[in-house]
Design a protein around this motif. Structure first.
Motif, mmCIF file in Angstrom:
data_model
loop_
_atom_site.group_PDB
_atom_site.id
_atom_site.type_symbol
_atom_site.label_atom_id
_atom_site.label_comp_id
_atom_site.label_asym_id
_atom_site.label_seq_id
_atom_site.Cartn_x
_atom_site.Cartn_y
_atom_site.Cartn_z
ATOM 1 N N PHE A 20 6.099 -18.093 78.143
ATOM 2 C CA PHE A 20 6.193 -18.421 79.561
ATOM 3 C C PHE A 20 7.270 -17.537 80.183
ATOM 4 O O PHE A 20 8.419 -17.540 79.734
ATOM 5 C CB PHE A 20 6.537 -19.900 79.763
ATOM 6 N N GLN A 21 6.886 -16.752 81.166
ATOM 7 C CA GLN A 21 7.800 -15.839 81.848
ATOM 8 C C GLN A 21 8.578 -14.970 80.852
ATOM 9 O O GLN A 21 9.782 -14.767 80.981
ATOM 10 C CB GLN A 21 8.763 -16.625 82.738
ATOM 11 N N HIS B 188 9.267 -15.632 77.747
ATOM 12 C CA HIS B 188 9.939 -16.395 76.694
ATOM 13 C C HIS B 188 8.892 -16.816 75.663
ATOM 14 O O HIS B 188 8.009 -17.615 75.961
ATOM 15 C CB HIS B 188 10.634 -17.630 77.278
ATOM 16 N N GLU C 101 4.289 -24.290 81.320
ATOM 17 C CA GLU C 101 5.630 -24.329 81.909
ATOM 18 C C GLU C 101 6.360 -25.607 81.504
ATOM 19 O O GLU C 101 7.536 -25.573 81.136
ATOM 20 C CB GLU C 101 5.568 -24.238 83.432
#
Length: 206
Positions: free
Chosen positions: A164-165, A167, A137
Motif C-alpha cells: 500500500f503506497q 509499503h 489500506e
C-alpha cells in the motif's frame, strides 16, 4: 501439569529448552517398551508430550532474578515454579518463550506498557472511523499500528504479497504463524492478527 503449561528443561545451570505440554498420559505398557523397568519392577508410566519447542541457552541465574528467586537458586529434579512468580513474569513480559529468547540475546526484556496498549486501542478506533473502506489500506493501517505497539503482526500468506503506497506487507509482518495449542487454527486466516510470542492479543477481520 495440564495441556498448555510451559516446561523448561535445564542442564548444568542453564535452561536449554522451553516448550508447551500438548498431552499427558498414563501408559505402563508403552513405558515398559521405551524404558523397561527398574530393579523393583516399576516403570515410568506417567508421560507427557511437548510441542512448540524452542532451544534456548539461558543461564538459570539470569532467569532467577525475574522470578524473584535468589541468584544461587536452581530447581531440583521435576518441580513446578511457584504459580505467583510465573503469573508475575507473564503479566509483565508476555509470552514466556519470547521472553527467554530476549534474555538469551542479552537484551533487557521490556515490561508491557499497559498505557501504551490502551493508546493503541484508541488509535485503532480513530483510524477505523476516518479511514476509507478500501481493504488494503485498512489492513496496512492495522499492521502499522501493531508495529507501533511492539507486537508481532501476522496477515495470511496471500496478503503478505500486498503493498500500500509503496509499503510492502511482507516487510512489516512475521513470515510464519505459530500458536499455542489453545488457539483455534482459523485465527491464522483472519485479515490482521497482533501477537506477543505465541499469544494472540488482537485479531481484526476487515
Amino acid at each position: 501439569m495440564e495441556s498448555g503449561d510451559y516446561v523448561l528443561i535445564y542442564r548444568n545451570g542453564k535452561i536449554i529448552l522451553a516448550a508447551e505440554v500438548a498431552l499427558k498420559v498414563r501408559n505402563p505398557a508403552f513405558a515398559r517398551y521405551l524404558w523397561r523397568e527398574d530393579r523393583e519392577g516399576k516403570t515410568w508410566e506417567l508421560m507427557y508430550f511437548l510441542i512448540n519447542e524452542e532451544e534456548v541457552n539461558v543461564q538459570q541465574q539470569d532467569f532467577n532474578k525475574y522470578l524473584g528467586y535468589g541468584e544461587g537458586y536452581f530447581p531440583r529434579g521435576f518441580m513446578a515454579i511457584d504459580q505467583k512468580k510465573t503469573d508475575r513474569v507473564l503479566s509483565l513480559y508476555g509470552d514466556l518463550l519470547s521472553f527467554l529468547q530476549r534474555i538469551e540475546r542479552g537484551e533487557k526484556p521490556e515490561e508491557i506498557d499497559v498505557k501504551e496498549l490502551k493508546v493503541a486501542e484508541q488509535l485503532i478506533h480513530e483510524r477505523v472511523e476516518r479511514a476509507p473502506t478500501e481493504h488494503d489500506e485498512m489492513q496496512w493501517r492495522l499492521i502499522r499500528l501493531g508495529n507501533k505497539a511492539h507486537f508481532d503482526v501476522w496477515v495470511p500468506p496471500a496478503d503478505q504479497r500486498k503493498s500500500f503506497q509503496g509499503h510492502h506487507f511482507s516487510d512489516l509482518v512475521i513470515p510464519e504463524f505459530r500458536e499455542a495449542i489453545d488457539i483455534p487454527r482459523y485465527i491464522e486466516n483472519i485479515d490482521t492478527v497482533w501477537k506477543l510470542g505465541l499469544s494472540i492479543k488482537s485479531a481484526f477481520e476487515i
